[in-house]
Structures are given as C-alpha cells and as structure tokens.
Design a protein around this motif. Structure first.
Motif, short mmCIF file in Angstrom:
data_model
loop_
_atom_site.label_atom_id
_atom_site.label_comp_id
_atom_site.label_asym_id
_atom_site.label_seq_id
_atom_site.Cartn_x
_atom_site.Cartn_y
_atom_site.Cartn_z
N ASP A 13 0.81 -1.16 -0.10
CA ASP A 13 0.07 -0.07 0.00
C ASP A 13 0.95 1.28 0.07
OD1 ASP A 13 -1.61 2.09 0.37
OD2 ASP A 13 -2.76 0.92 1.84
N PRO A 14 0.63 1.97 -0.89
CA PRO A 14 1.65 3.15 -1.08
C PRO A 14 1.11 4.29 -0.18
CG PRO A 14 0.16 3.06 -2.86
CD PRO A 14 0.15 1.78 -2.24
N TYR A 15 0.08 4.19 0.48
CA TYR A 15 -0.55 5.02 1.17
C TYR A 15 -0.40 4.85 2.79
CZ TYR A 15 -2.69 6.42 -3.07
OH TYR A 15 -3.06 6.46 -4.51
N GLU A 16 -0.14 3.57 2.87
CA GLU A 16 -0.19 3.16 4.73
C GLU A 16 0.85 4.19 5.28
OE1 GLU A 16 -0.79 -0.13 7.14
OE2 GLU A 16 -1.79 0.66 5.25
N ASP A 86 -9.80 0.87 12.66
CA ASP A 86 -10.84 1.61 12.73
C ASP A 86 -10.54 3.05 12.04
OD1 ASP A 86 -12.37 -0.04 14.38
OD2 ASP A 86 -11.13 0.80 16.17
N PHE A 87 -9.33 3.74 12.12
CA PHE A 87 -9.24 5.11 11.56
C PHE A 87 -9.36 4.73 10.00
CE2 PHE A 87 -5.83 7.73 9.59
CZ PHE A 87 -6.39 9.23 10.21
N ARG A 88 -8.64 3.83 9.63
CA ARG A 88 -8.77 3.46 8.34
C ARG A 88 -10.24 3.06 7.58
NH1 ARG A 88 -4.20 1.22 4.90
NH2 ARG A 88 -5.91 0.53 3.57
N LYS A 89 -11.07 2.44 8.43
CA LYS A 89 -12.37 2.21 8.31
C LYS A 89 -13.22 3.38 8.09
CE LYS A 89 -12.49 -2.57 10.11
NZ LYS A 89 -12.66 -3.18 11.33
N GLY A 90 -12.86 4.44 9.10
CA GLY A 90 -13.54 5.84 9.50
C GLY A 90 -13.26 6.37 7.77
N LEU A 118 -9.25 9.45 -2.19
CA LEU A 118 -9.31 9.96 -0.88
C LEU A 118 -7.49 10.14 -0.26
CD1 LEU A 118 -10.71 11.62 1.53
CD2 LEU A 118 -10.76 9.13 2.82
N CYS A 119 -6.97 9.11 -0.56
CA CYS A 119 -5.61 8.88 -0.13
C CYS A 119 -4.85 10.10 -0.91
CB CYS A 119 -5.06 7.68 -0.21
SG CYS A 119 -5.59 6.42 0.83
N GLU A 120 -5.18 10.19 -2.23
CA GLU A 120 -4.65 11.16 -3.15
C GLU A 120 -4.72 12.44 -2.62
OE1 GLU A 120 -2.14 10.88 -5.52
OE2 GLU A 120 -2.21 8.73 -5.11
N PHE A 121 -6.02 12.61 -2.24
CA PHE A 121 -6.51 14.07 -1.69
C PHE A 121 -5.58 14.36 -0.58
CE2 PHE A 121 -9.28 16.56 1.06
CZ PHE A 121 -9.47 17.64 0.24
N LEU A 122 -5.28 13.46 0.23
CA LEU A 122 -4.78 13.55 1.58
C LEU A 122 -3.10 13.70 1.37
CD1 LEU A 122 -6.48 11.13 3.77
CD2 LEU A 122 -6.63 13.68 3.95
N GLU A 123 -2.73 13.24 0.13
CA GLU A 123 -1.32 13.25 -0.06
C GLU A 123 -0.69 12.21 0.88
OE1 GLU A 123 0.98 16.98 -0.74
OE2 GLU A 123 -0.75 18.05 -0.18
N ALA A 124 -1.42 11.16 1.04
CA ALA A 124 -0.92 10.05 1.93
C ALA A 124 0.43 9.23 1.49
CB ALA A 124 -2.01 9.11 2.26
N SER A 125 0.65 9.43 0.10
CA SER A 125 1.87 8.63 -0.51
C SER A 125 3.10 9.50 -0.07
CB SER A 125 1.78 8.52 -2.17
OG SER A 125 1.57 9.73 -2.78
N ASP A 126 3.00 10.56 0.64
CA ASP A 126 4.12 11.49 1.03
C ASP A 126 4.09 11.53 2.28
OD1 ASP A 126 5.94 13.37 1.43
OD2 ASP A 126 5.52 14.65 -0.10
N ALA A 127 4.59 11.09 3.31
CA ALA A 127 4.57 11.08 4.78
C ALA A 127 4.96 12.62 5.17
CB ALA A 127 5.20 9.86 5.49
N ASP A 128 6.00 13.04 4.45
CA ASP A 128 6.30 14.39 4.97
C ASP A 128 5.29 15.56 4.63
OD1 ASP A 128 8.96 13.48 6.02
OD2 ASP A 128 9.74 13.68 3.84
#
Length: 154
Positions: A13-16, A86-90, A118-128
């Motif tokens: 998962d690139p967003y994990e 749970d956070f992911r499920k929410g 949603l993950c892209e919107f959150l920029e979750a692939s970039d932890a920084d």
C-alpha cells in the motif's frame, strides 16, 4: 508509468505510511495505556487541517460518515478508544460517501478507486507532506500531555 502492485495492504500500500503518520500525529496514546481515544475535537482539527472539512463535508456530516465506519470500543472510563484499523475504516466510509457525489460524474465507480482518490487528496503517499499539513497536531498533543500531568498531580 504507474507501478502495479497487488492488493493495497501493508507493504504494497503506497498510502500506508502516510496514513499511519496522520493517525499517530493526532491520536495519541493515553498515559494510562488505554489505547488511543477517538476525541471529536481532535478529529475535527485533523479533518480541517487536511481540508476534508469543509471542502468535502460539513463537520457534522464528516463526523457522521467517519463514525459510521468504525466499531468503537469503550475503555474502563467509558471513553471510546480506536486503533489504526478503525481509523482506516472511518476514512474509507468518508471516501465512499464523498466520491459517489454527482460532481465527480461517475469517475470513481468502484470502492478502491474512491479510497485511492481520498488517499491522493490527503497526499498520503508522501509522509512528509502529511506531517506538514498536520498543523494543529503538535499543539493538541502538548495540551493533552499538560492536562494528563495536571491530573496526576491532583
């Protein structure tokens, strides 16, 4: 060219990593070891810092969708604790509701494309990037730690 990965879980998962950074930034472990609490004030700060509120939903709607995705557990003091799953499920519930809206004109048909959006919107692939956008997380953490210290002194 996009790298093809198997099902988006764990290592694939690139967003994990970004999502874990997001979760841990806002939801702190209770000093008594009671897990992480689902604090609505903190959830609201996270949703606003990361622009899910108001650009996707009004706060009340966001809260309703998010809570609809989790099975809360109550700790000894009756507070609701929750974990990363749970956070992911929410968030998945938020994604499902957001990306079925008319304005996306059926661009996101299946569940995984909504989640990815949603993950892209959150920029979750970039932890920084996630860390930078988590503006109020540090302040909230300090306030909670100070309050915990006060309680110990009583």
């Amino acid at each position: 060219s996009k790298r093809v990965v198997g099902p988006m879980t764990g290592e694939n998962d690139p967003y994990e990593r970004g999502l874990k950074v997001l979760f841990k930034a806002y939801f702190y472990k209770e000093p008594d070891g009671g897990g992480r609490l689902l604090d609505e004030e903190v959830l609201k700060a996270m949703a606003e810092d990361h622009r899910m509120v108001p650009s996707m939903f009004r706060w009340e709607e966001f809260l309703e969708k998010f809570k609809g995705g989790i099975q809360p557990k109550r700790n000894k003091k009756g507070a609701v604790s929750f974990d990363f799953r749970d956070f992911r499920k929410g968030l998945k519930e938020v994604a499902k509701e957001e990306f079925k809206k008319e304005k996306y004109s059926k661009k996101y048909l299946d569940y995984s494309s909504k989640w990815e959006a949603l993950c892209e919107f959150l920029e979750a692939s970039d932890a920084d990037a996630v860390r930078r956008r988590s503006r109020r997380a540090e302040m909230i953490m300090q306030r909670k730690e100070a309050a915990a210290l006060e309680r110990r002194k009583e």
